[in-house]
Scaffold this active site. Structure first.
Site, PDB file in Angstrom:
ATOM      1  N   GLY A 161       0.802  -1.211   0.000  1.00  0.00           N
ATOM      2  CA  GLY A 161       0.000   0.000   0.000  1.00  0.00           C
ATOM      3  C   GLY A 161       0.834   1.259   0.000  1.00  0.00           C
ATOM      4  O   GLY A 161       1.291   1.730  -1.045  1.00  0.00           O
ATOM      5  N   CYS A 162       1.050   1.813   1.187  1.00  0.00           N
ATOM      6  CA  CYS A 162       1.699   3.116   1.292  1.00  0.00           C
ATOM      7  C   CYS A 162       3.166   3.081   0.898  1.00  0.00           C
ATOM      8  O   CYS A 162       3.678   4.054   0.339  1.00  0.00           O
ATOM      9  CB  CYS A 162       1.522   3.662   2.703  1.00  0.00           C
ATOM     10  SG  CYS A 162      -0.213   3.917   3.143  1.00  0.00           S
TER      11      CYS A 162
END
Length: 222
Positions: A161-162
């Protein structure tokens, strides 16, 4: 599309074993960008949204952050939190609405707070972000320009994700991008290793953390 029965970990190990793979390499000055080391994502003893891959992850992150400070290089920590009405989460906050949902991480809550195991110095920069990438609607780009950074070392979670979003944005802005293997984590090893593979092939140098330590130790103190 290639179809085979190898696991994501096996594919990652094969990619990493390729000695001919070119690297972006380190430049002259790094920034350490530590993504979302907050209780919601690190305290597996408290929250089901948390995850752990390497149990020494935070220890390694503290080590490279301390070395970067000593060399006069910036250290950045991010975490996420949202307004009471979650309006600043946008459409990202609309898929679920439970106490564990992303948009229900509120300012000054335990889920928003940094894990107490993190060694965050007064000289470090701290941003609250609201979307996956730490570059999105934060002053991070301006900070890197001010410090004349050419290399971004990304740690934290999640890998799929991030961390991935940060690496893509970092490369897109012209930075050499390094992802230390032991310093990133995800909920499931399949997501973790599949994304490390993709990062290595496209967007970043995925390296053992020792390579970052060695490079930093080889630089003159500030």
């Amino acid at each position: 599309m290639i179809r085979e029965d190898k696991t994501a970990r096996q594919i990652f190990e094969e990619v990493m074993a390729n000695p001919a793979r070119s690297k972006f390499g380190f430049g002259e000055k790094v920034a350490i960008v530590n993504i979302d080391f907050q209780n919601a994502y690190t305290r597996i003893d408290r929250y089901k949204t948390a995850y752990e891959t390497d149990p020494r992850q935070i220890e390694y992150v503290n080590t490279i952050s301390a070395l970067a400070r000593k060399k006069g290089m910036p250290v950045v920590w991010t975490h996420v939190a949202y307004a009471q009405d979650a309006s600043d989460a946008g459409v990202w906050g609309t898929r679920t609405n439970t106490p564990d949902s992303l948009q229900n991480i509120k300012y000054d809550s335990d889920r928003h707070a940094f894990d107490e195991r993190c060694d965050i110095a007064p000289s470090d920069t701290v941003y609250t972000k609201r979307m996956p990438s730490p570059f999105f609607e934060t002053p991070l780009q301006s900070l890197l320009v001010w410090h004349k950074v050419d290399t971004v070392v990304i740690t934290g979670g999640s890998t799929s994700g991030c961390v991935r979003a940060a690496a893509v944005d970092s490369l897109s802005r012209g930075y050499r991008t390094i992802v230390p293997i032991e310093c990133v984590a995800d909920k499931h090893e399949s997501y973790h290793f599949a994304n490390l593979t993709d990062l290595q092939l496209k967007y970043a140098d995925v390296e053992p953390v020792q390579s970052v330590i060695d490079w930093l130790e080889g630089r003159a103190d500030a």
